[in-house]
Write an enzyme that holds these catalytic residues in place. Structure first.
Site, PDB file in Angstrom:
ATOM      1  N   ARG A  33      71.724  65.770  34.604  1.00 16.09           N
ATOM      2  CA  ARG A  33      71.902  64.407  34.076  1.00 16.09           C
ATOM      3  C   ARG A  33      70.780  64.035  33.103  1.00 16.09           C
ATOM      4  O   ARG A  33      71.000  63.245  32.188  1.00 16.09           O
ATOM      5  CB  ARG A  33      72.009  63.426  35.250  1.00 16.09           C
ATOM      6  CG  ARG A  33      73.365  63.581  35.925  1.00 16.09           C
ATOM      7  CD  ARG A  33      73.503  62.937  37.282  1.00 16.09           C
ATOM      8  NE  ARG A  33      74.811  63.313  37.833  1.00 16.09           N
ATOM      9  CZ  ARG A  33      75.165  63.182  39.101  1.00 16.09           C
ATOM     10  NH1 ARG A  33      74.318  62.672  39.973  1.00 16.09           N
ATOM     11  NH2 ARG A  33      76.374  63.544  39.494  1.00 16.09           N
ATOM     12  N   TYR A  70      81.010  63.149  31.719  1.00 17.78           N
ATOM     13  CA  TYR A  70      80.682  64.399  32.427  1.00 17.78           C
ATOM     14  C   TYR A  70      79.308  64.351  33.122  1.00 17.78           C
ATOM     15  O   TYR A  70      78.503  63.483  32.865  1.00 17.78           O
ATOM     16  CB  TYR A  70      80.870  65.649  31.579  1.00 17.78           C
ATOM     17  CG  TYR A  70      80.137  65.882  30.291  1.00 17.78           C
ATOM     18  CD1 TYR A  70      79.038  65.166  29.888  1.00 17.78           C
ATOM     19  CD2 TYR A  70      80.581  66.911  29.445  1.00 17.78           C
ATOM     20  CE1 TYR A  70      78.393  65.451  28.696  1.00 17.78           C
ATOM     21  CE2 TYR A  70      79.946  67.203  28.245  1.00 17.78           C
ATOM     22  CZ  TYR A  70      78.848  66.460  27.884  1.00 17.78           C
ATOM     23  OH  TYR A  70      78.224  66.743  26.707  1.00 17.78           O
ATOM     24  N   GLU A  71      79.160  65.301  34.016  1.00 22.41           N
ATOM     25  CA  GLU A  71      77.980  65.373  34.908  1.00 22.41           C
ATOM     26  C   GLU A  71      77.766  64.050  35.659  1.00 22.41           C
ATOM     27  O   GLU A  71      76.639  63.624  35.895  1.00 22.41           O
ATOM     28  CB  GLU A  71      76.753  65.855  34.138  1.00 22.41           C
ATOM     29  CG  GLU A  71      77.030  67.249  33.564  1.00 22.41           C
ATOM     30  CD  GLU A  71      75.833  68.061  33.173  1.00 22.41           C
ATOM     31  OE1 GLU A  71      74.768  67.835  33.753  1.00 22.41           O
ATOM     32  OE2 GLU A  71      75.986  68.933  32.319  1.00 22.41           O
ATOM     33  N   GLY A  72      78.874  63.436  36.011  1.00 20.37           N
ATOM     34  CA  GLY A  72      78.857  62.169  36.757  1.00 20.37           C
ATOM     35  C   GLY A  72      79.135  61.013  35.814  1.00 20.37           C
ATOM     36  O   GLY A  72      78.348  60.743  34.909  1.00 20.37           O
TER      37      GLY A  72
END
Ligand code: CAA
Length: 380
Positions: A243, A362-364
């Site tokens: 992140r 993406y990536e949360g």
């Protein structure tokens, strides 16, 4: 607090800036149009040491700190977020996890080649029915003695067809929930490992995103990462660092859109003067600059936390949440500053606007970052 970058950090930042201008900018529009993977550029980034920036030199990396990595991500993303996501996934989601949790054999066999950029990697967590809800893994990996057998499908995998090594998260014991999840190293070409069709995306079109299908893929036991049942924590810890990389990407997209807008507003004339002299434009630039600076502080702070051994779950999530929202907002405003020209490809800002969107997903997603942040601030 110290806000000065070291000489080494300034040098790597300049190297990334020069590379982006000379090697990424030419044909960035064509690559986006044609969804063409930047193969030659990845090769050159490997030579510059960008593919394994934080990996120790012992394993073929550049041994740099997270802040240097963030500086590089920011500069690459100003010009080409498709190229920077390839760097981000390889560094944060693949190399970091292997160096931190892999066995010495796994490091020698895979990390050394990934860190040098000889090959690239992919991180495979998302599934058709497990995106944000990552504990609901449907891909299974059953223990067969000296190997596991993997079945299932992964979705939206960055570097999907270009990677050689895939870190795959799978459920080994369905009754144990997230405690029955493990992470495995798979290689392209293993029997039963199929690469699905390429996604036709709104943004970051130069990066290749695929689904992956596993039909009775036999994976040797020594390819499991960490203790039995460590897979979900492995994914969460890896994503916490990832992140920071995506936050830096978002920061770069915002900064790129702002710099193009500033330049344009000094050149373009309307009503007898450069448009920067109209308050409507000047105030947009003031807002962009202020928000980007705030985002930069959050991103650098998260990197600093990681480099100083502090927990970075919270600072990384805040950095990603805020920087990705600033990226989206700034890119939309950049198109507005450019007017009709902003709506056509030659001026780059429409691409930055399309690329910005994925940083909120993406990536949360932004909503997942708010879960991580709120749980962290409310837990005491
Ligand atoms: N570090 C260590 N452990 C962690 C952790 C962390 N950062 N976060 C959670 N855990 C642990 C918890 O402590 C818990 O363990 P215990 O039961 O032993 O205490 C376990 O993991 C389960 O945690 P939760 O109960 O909090 O799980 P949850 O179901 O509520 O989900 C979540 C938590 C934060 C929402 C998580 O599911 C999540 O992050 N979802 C988003 C997934 C994501 O980012 N997907 C992106 C895909 S990757 C991608 O985009 C790659 C690409 O190609 C670019």
């Amino acid at each position: 607090m110290e806000f000065t970058l070291s000489e080494e950090q300034l040098m790597i930042q300049q190297a990334a800036r020069d590379f982006a201008e000379t090697e990424l900018l030419p044909e960035v529009i064509e690559r986006d149009d044609e969804q063409r993977f930047p193969k030659e550029q990845v090769q050159k980034m490997s030579e510059l040491g960008f593919m394994g920036m934080m990996v120790s030199e012992k394993y073929g990396g550049s041994g740099m700190d997270t802040l240097s990595y963030v500086l590089v991500m920011e500069e690459l993303s100003k010009v080409d977020a498709s190229a920077s996501v390839i760097v981000s996934v390889n560094n944060s989601l693949v190399c970091w996890g292997l160096e931190t949790y892999g066995t010495e054999e796994q490091k020698q066999k895979y990390l050394t080649r990934l860190a040098s950029g000889e090959i690239i990697g992919a991180f495979c967590l998302s599934e058709p029915e497990a995106g944000s809800d990552a504990t609901s893994q449907k891909t299974t990996a059953f223990d067969k003695g000296d190997h596991y057998v993997i079945n299932g499908t992964k979705n939206w995998i960055t570097n999907g067809s270009s990677a050689e090594v895939y870190l795959v998260i799978a459920q080994t014991d369905v009754d144990k929930g997230h405690k029955g999840i493990n992470a495995f190293i798979l290689e392209k070409g293993m029997d039963g490992f199929e690469i699905g069709p390429k996604e036709n995306k709104l943004g970051i079109r130069g990066s290749d995103t695929h689904s992956l299908i596993f039909n009775d893929v036999k994976v040797p036991k020594e390819n499991r990462i960490g203790e039995d049942g460590f897979g979900f924590k492995f994914a969460m810890k890896t994503l916490a660092g990832g992140r920071i990389g995506i936050a830096a990407q978002a920061l770069g997209i915002a900064a790129g859109a702002y710099e193009l807008s500033k330049k344009y507003s000094k050149e373009r004339k309307a009503f007898g003067t450069e448009i920067m002299n109209h308050q409507a434009i000047a105030f947009k630039l003031a807002d962009m600059h202020t928000k980007i600076e705030a985002a930069r502080h959050l991103v650098y702070k998260a990197a600093w936390d990681k480099d100083n051994g502090n927990n970075y779950d919270l600072s990384g999530a805040m950095a990603k949440l805020y920087a990705s929202e600033v990226a989206m907002e700034t890119a939309v405003e950049a198109v507005q500053v450019h007017g009709g020209n902003g709506f056509v490809k030659d001026y780059h800002v429409e691409r930055l606007m399309r690329d910005a969107k994925i940083t909120q997903i993406y990536e949360g997603t932004s909503e997942i970052q708010k879960i991580v942040i709120s749980r962290s601030i409310l837990k005491d």
